[in-house]
Design a protein around this motif. Sequence first.
Motif, short mmCIF file in Angstrom:
data_model
loop_
_atom_site.label_atom_id
_atom_site.label_comp_id
_atom_site.label_asym_id
_atom_site.label_seq_id
_atom_site.Cartn_x
_atom_site.Cartn_y
_atom_site.Cartn_z
N TYR A 112 0.84 -1.20 0.00
CA TYR A 112 0.00 0.00 0.00
C TYR A 112 0.87 1.25 0.00
CZ TYR A 112 -2.84 3.66 2.29
OH TYR A 112 -3.46 4.84 2.63
N LEU A 113 1.88 1.29 0.85
CA LEU A 113 2.76 2.45 0.91
C LEU A 113 3.58 2.59 -0.37
CD1 LEU A 113 4.09 2.23 4.59
CD2 LEU A 113 2.23 3.66 3.71
N GLU A 114 3.93 1.47 -0.96
CA GLU A 114 4.80 1.49 -2.14
C GLU A 114 4.04 1.84 -3.42
OE1 GLU A 114 8.15 -1.42 -4.27
OE2 GLU A 114 6.89 -2.18 -2.62
N TYR A 115 2.84 1.29 -3.59
CA TYR A 115 2.13 1.44 -4.85
C TYR A 115 0.76 2.11 -4.73
CZ TYR A 115 5.53 -2.04 -6.47
OH TYR A 115 6.69 -2.71 -6.77
N GLY A 116 0.13 2.02 -3.57
CA GLY A 116 -1.25 2.48 -3.45
C GLY A 116 -1.42 3.87 -2.89
N ARG A 117 -0.41 4.37 -2.16
CA ARG A 117 -0.54 5.66 -1.51
C ARG A 117 0.59 6.58 -1.93
NH1 ARG A 117 0.56 9.17 2.68
NH2 ARG A 117 -1.29 9.94 3.81
#
Length: 257
Positions: A213-218
């Motif tokens: 999530y931190l790498e690609y989603g946010r």
Amino acid sequence: GINAEYGDASAAVQMVVSAAGSMGGAVAVGMLLSQLRRCSTKVVAVMGCSASGKSTLCAGLAHLAGVHPIVVSTDQHFRPGPKLDLGSLPWSDGCPELWAGADLTDQNHPDAIDWDGFGKHFENELESARRQAAEYMIIEGYLLSSQPQLMERIDVAFFLDVESVEESMEGGDSSVCNRKWMRQRHGTSSYREKGVSEEDWNVYWEHYCFQRYLEYGRPGDLPSNWQRVSALLPMMEVGRRVVRDCLLYTSPSPRDS
């Protein structure tokens, strides 16, 4: 973004003005209004952390008057992602049987979405929404923000946000982490029902899901024109804020009468 088939509003005006010389005024005005409606459908993107309530929110919004009833979701366009090895995560007693030795693919990676298929689906529904003079159409997905060209098409963006892994694990059974552990989707059993213990799930969530999530989603910094809504709020409050900020009609839709 305005579809090239219809052009922008000024082009629509020019087309009608040029035709007005050979048509009655009422006909020309009717054409203008029709063309402007087809140009004015706003694209609303709902993004955010996995299990933050995106699908639930979109299902509710799609029943409001003025909203195109079909939500275009990345969930409809999954394909196998890159190879995934979970054996290196800090398990207390080895990788759980569900994932040990399995031929896993990373479904939390942008390559796990068929973006060409999603784009065609999006364009088809946007055209349909314009024909129906809908004020809004909705697209939804955890990985939408990884696609800059797609983001250029967005008029309104809502991000159901969780800022830290600690925050995502607060709240017991209602935490974002445990929602994903316990939820059943698309007719499948939950991870808990598949035998993943809460301890192992917390490792999987903290060291894989939330990291993706931190790498690609946010995005590191949410764009200033995106509306951030905390995913920790009750879903009714999330919906109220989105409807308020988007200025959607709250009257019952004729579709439901």
